[in-house]
Design an enzyme around this catalytic site. Structure first.
Site, short mmCIF file in Angstrom:
data_model
loop_
_atom_site.label_atom_id
_atom_site.label_comp_id
_atom_site.label_asym_id
_atom_site.label_seq_id
_atom_site.Cartn_x
_atom_site.Cartn_y
_atom_site.Cartn_z
N VAL A 79 -24.11 82.35 -46.33
CA VAL A 79 -24.16 83.41 -45.38
C VAL A 79 -23.95 84.67 -46.20
O VAL A 79 -23.06 85.07 -47.25
CB VAL A 79 -22.95 83.46 -44.43
CG1 VAL A 79 -22.95 84.64 -43.49
CG2 VAL A 79 -23.30 82.26 -43.61
N ARG A 96 -13.41 86.36 -52.58
CA ARG A 96 -13.12 87.28 -53.89
C ARG A 96 -13.89 88.53 -53.79
O ARG A 96 -13.33 89.37 -54.82
CB ARG A 96 -13.54 86.51 -54.99
CG ARG A 96 -12.53 84.89 -55.37
CD ARG A 96 -12.82 84.48 -56.82
NE ARG A 96 -11.79 83.58 -57.32
CZ ARG A 96 -11.74 82.26 -57.00
NH1 ARG A 96 -13.00 81.53 -56.31
NH2 ARG A 96 -10.98 81.54 -57.28
N HIS A 156 -17.30 80.97 -44.01
CA HIS A 156 -16.57 79.75 -43.34
C HIS A 156 -16.84 79.66 -42.07
O HIS A 156 -16.88 78.48 -41.45
CB HIS A 156 -15.19 80.27 -43.59
CG HIS A 156 -14.62 80.45 -44.97
ND1 HIS A 156 -14.10 81.57 -45.45
CD2 HIS A 156 -14.38 79.63 -45.98
CE1 HIS A 156 -13.89 81.55 -46.70
NE2 HIS A 156 -13.83 80.05 -47.08
N GLN A 200 -20.47 72.59 -56.64
CA GLN A 200 -19.37 71.85 -56.01
C GLN A 200 -20.03 70.75 -55.00
O GLN A 200 -19.78 69.72 -54.93
CB GLN A 200 -18.47 72.74 -55.00
CG GLN A 200 -17.71 72.29 -54.12
CD GLN A 200 -16.74 73.13 -53.59
OE1 GLN A 200 -15.73 73.57 -54.22
NE2 GLN A 200 -17.12 73.55 -52.36
N SER A 230 -17.73 85.94 -49.96
CA SER A 230 -16.80 85.16 -50.80
C SER A 230 -15.47 85.79 -50.19
O SER A 230 -15.35 87.05 -50.15
CB SER A 230 -16.87 85.39 -52.27
OG SER A 230 -15.90 85.03 -52.85
P1 AMP Z 1 -13.40 78.45 -50.16
O1 AMP Z 1 -12.79 78.87 -48.98
O2 AMP Z 1 -14.13 79.35 -50.98
O3 AMP Z 1 -13.08 77.05 -50.83
O4 AMP Z 1 -14.72 77.66 -49.26
C1 AMP Z 1 -14.70 77.02 -48.17
C2 AMP Z 1 -15.96 76.32 -47.96
O5 AMP Z 1 -16.88 77.41 -47.55
C3 AMP Z 1 -16.90 75.74 -49.20
O6 AMP Z 1 -17.44 74.61 -48.72
C4 AMP Z 1 -17.75 77.12 -49.61
O7 AMP Z 1 -19.06 76.66 -50.17
C5 AMP Z 1 -18.31 77.47 -48.17
N1 AMP Z 1 -18.52 79.00 -48.07
C6 AMP Z 1 -17.80 79.79 -48.97
N2 AMP Z 1 -18.62 81.14 -48.87
C7 AMP Z 1 -19.69 80.92 -48.15
C8 AMP Z 1 -20.84 81.65 -47.90
N3 AMP Z 1 -21.09 82.86 -48.06
N4 AMP Z 1 -21.84 80.77 -46.89
C9 AMP Z 1 -21.66 79.63 -46.72
N5 AMP Z 1 -20.63 78.79 -47.34
C10 AMP Z 1 -19.88 79.43 -47.80
#
Ligand code: AMP
Length: 260
Positions: free
Chosen positions: A157, A168, A18, A134, A166
């Site tokens: 990343v 998760r 993020h 997505q 993640s």
């Molecule tokens: P989320 O909070 O999981 O909904 O993710 C919010 C945004 O961060 C989304 O656009 C995800 O694709 C991006 N995102 C989540 N994990 C990563 C990562 N490891 N590298 C780059 N972007 C990420």
């Protein structure tokens, strides 16, 4: 606020993935907004909506250190008040891959992102390649509904062992966390074959499957070698093909992908 305005939609429990989106927005935009919203409509029954981590204070401190100008954290009742009836459905490309395991997921995603784009009218919206389907769905929606926004996609990343960051990953115990590196190992094994000249998509899927099966804690949900826009499975791999997978390890359902 002064433009250009960059918006980074998130569900919070922020990590370096993020942060990379916020930093990119910071470097390209005069004003940066971040939304933190665990969107109930993108979770299926039996999924982790209730238990999804919500470390609000930590998230706000991180966003402050990254220089975000505004953070928006709505309550679910204000987004979906009684009588709410409007949904955004992107057809076909929402059906395979994540759509198979998570029916209704992308309806929730497209609806909340459309809402954010309407409410904030950002010049640019930032998303991670980590969630490749997505990205495909939101690009399609932005084109089809003519949202005046530039979609910016940032690279995935990863942890030092290759595991994609993640929120998760927090569900993994130490043994499962070690096992989770298998996703990236499987993707890179297939990429190596591609780099050596393999163009048969089924052969790349088999390579990924074999690597996943070598890890007893991992159970495959899907393995795919698909066109990055239509998300249809390929027979022959070309440049830009999307290798992706969803794998269950312990309580966590993990996804990852690479683009060839
Ligand atoms: P989320 O909070 O999981 O909904 O993710 C919010 C945004 O961060 C989304 O656009 C995800 O694709 C991006 N995102 C989540 N994990 C990563 C990562 N490891 N590298 C780059 N972007 C990420």
């Amino acid at each position: 606020m002064e433009g250009p305005f960059g918006l980074v939609p998130t569900m919070g429990a922020l990590h370096a993935g993020h942060a990379s989106l916020v930093s990119r927005a910071r470097s390209e935009c005069r004003s940066v907004g971040v939304s933190i919203f665990v969107n109930p409509s993108q979770f299926g029954p039996g999924e982790d909506y209730k238990s999804y981590p919500r470390p609000v204070e930590r998230d706000l401190a991180l966003l402050e250190s990254l220089g975000a100008d505004v953070v928006w954290m709505p309550r679910p009742e204000s987004i979906y008040p009684p009588g709410y009836r409007t949904w955004v459905e992107v057809a076909e490309i929402t059906e395979p891959l994540e759509g198979q395991s998570r029916p209704g997921h992308f309806r929730g995603v497209a609806t909340i992102v459309a809402r954010l784009l309407n409410s904030f009218t950002p010049d640019r919206a930032y998303f991670g390649q980590k969630d490749a389907q997505q990205v495909a769905v939101l690009r399609r929606m932005v084109r089809d509904l003519d949202f005046p926004v530039e979609v910016v996609v940032c690279p995935t990343v990863r942890e030092p062992d290759g595991l994609a960051m993640s929120s998760r990953n927090a569900y993994l115990n130490p043994e499962e966390r070690k096992a989770a590196a298998v996703l990236y190992r499987a993707l890179t094994a297939a990429k190596e074959k591609y780099d050596q000249g393999e163009r048969n998509a089924e052969s790349l899927r088999s390579t990924m499957r074999a690597v996943l099966r070598s890890e007893p804690l991992a159970s495959e949900q899907y393995i795919s070698a698909a066109d990055p826009e239509s998300l249809q499975e390929l027979e022959t791999i070309g440049r830009g093909a999307l290798l992706s997978m969803a794998v269950r390890i312990g309580k966590a359902r993990l996804i990852d992908n690479i683009v060839l």
